[in-house]
Design a protein around this motif. Sequence first.
Motif, short mmCIF file in Angstrom:
data_model
loop_
_atom_site.label_atom_id
_atom_site.label_comp_id
_atom_site.label_asym_id
_atom_site.label_seq_id
_atom_site.Cartn_x
_atom_site.Cartn_y
_atom_site.Cartn_z
N PRO A 17 -28.04 -16.78 18.98
CA PRO A 17 -27.03 -16.13 19.82
C PRO A 17 -27.29 -16.37 21.31
CG PRO A 17 -27.72 -14.65 18.07
CD PRO A 17 -28.65 -15.81 18.04
N ILE A 18 -28.55 -16.38 21.72
CA ILE A 18 -28.91 -16.63 23.11
C ILE A 18 -28.59 -18.08 23.46
CG2 ILE A 18 -30.79 -16.65 24.78
CD1 ILE A 18 -32.20 -14.58 22.94
N MET A 19 -28.98 -18.98 22.55
CA MET A 19 -28.75 -20.40 22.78
C MET A 19 -27.27 -20.71 22.90
SD MET A 19 -27.67 -23.40 21.29
CE MET A 19 -27.68 -23.02 19.55
N ARG A 20 -26.45 -20.07 22.07
CA ARG A 20 -25.00 -20.32 22.12
C ARG A 20 -24.42 -19.99 23.49
NH1 ARG A 20 -25.06 -17.53 16.87
NH2 ARG A 20 -24.88 -19.08 15.21
N VAL A 21 -24.83 -18.86 24.04
CA VAL A 21 -24.31 -18.45 25.35
C VAL A 21 -24.75 -19.42 26.44
CG1 VAL A 21 -24.40 -16.66 27.12
CG2 VAL A 21 -24.19 -16.01 24.71
N LEU A 22 -26.04 -19.74 26.48
CA LEU A 22 -26.56 -20.63 27.51
C LEU A 22 -25.96 -22.03 27.41
CD1 LEU A 22 -30.34 -19.59 27.47
CD2 LEU A 22 -28.58 -18.91 29.10
N PHE A 23 -25.86 -22.52 26.18
CA PHE A 23 -25.33 -23.86 25.97
C PHE A 23 -23.86 -23.94 26.38
CE2 PHE A 23 -24.27 -27.74 23.69
CZ PHE A 23 -25.45 -28.47 23.74
N ARG A 24 -23.10 -22.90 26.04
CA ARG A 24 -21.67 -22.87 26.38
C ARG A 24 -21.48 -22.81 27.89
NH1 ARG A 24 -20.54 -18.85 23.59
NH2 ARG A 24 -19.77 -19.90 21.74
#
Length: 201
Positions: A17-24
């Motif tokens: 979930p953290i990675m999704r936000v940062l990547f987006r």
Amino acid sequence: MKRKRFKGEIGYIILTPIMRVLFRLYYHPKIINREVIPKNGPILIVGNHKHVYDQCLTIMATKRVIHYMAKKEYFEGKLAWFFKLVGCIPVNRQIKDKDAVNQALDVLNHGGAIGLFPEGTRNKTKDKFLLPFKFGTVSMAKKTGATIIPFGLTGDYCFRSKNLMIRYGKPFQVEDMSLEEANEKLYHEVENLMKENLKES
């Protein structure tokens, strides 16, 4: 089909979930047809390979835990902690790695999701649109009855990218097709999805 937890799934659930936000926020990728990814049952999510972050685009597209098959060298570099923590399966590309295949088959036989790149390596060539596909995907689909979800990935990994795009195609099963027929179908599906991306970018 009984679902069981595999190594790395807890880490995956916590980190992604953290990675999704940062990547987006950083790459601003366009994700098309994510709704075709089944929410349950054994699946193989497969497509072309251009960058070490390619798997992140699929991780963004579904909340399912995806066990990616990755070359063992990734487990020895700076990002080794990440690949281990999120349940990736190390593959020794120098041999016919039966242990890696058996791990993937176990995940599929228990209703899980496997991600892999049929090209077998990143396409670093300038003259080949898509490298030949290895038979691992269709072979595993044949043995387990898993559904294949093809994707085509194009564009550049740069800050607020203008063209980074992943497009998912219609899921299909190998069923009565020969491995050669299934592999050819998969290749052309991925190729066509990539071309559709380029028309829009």
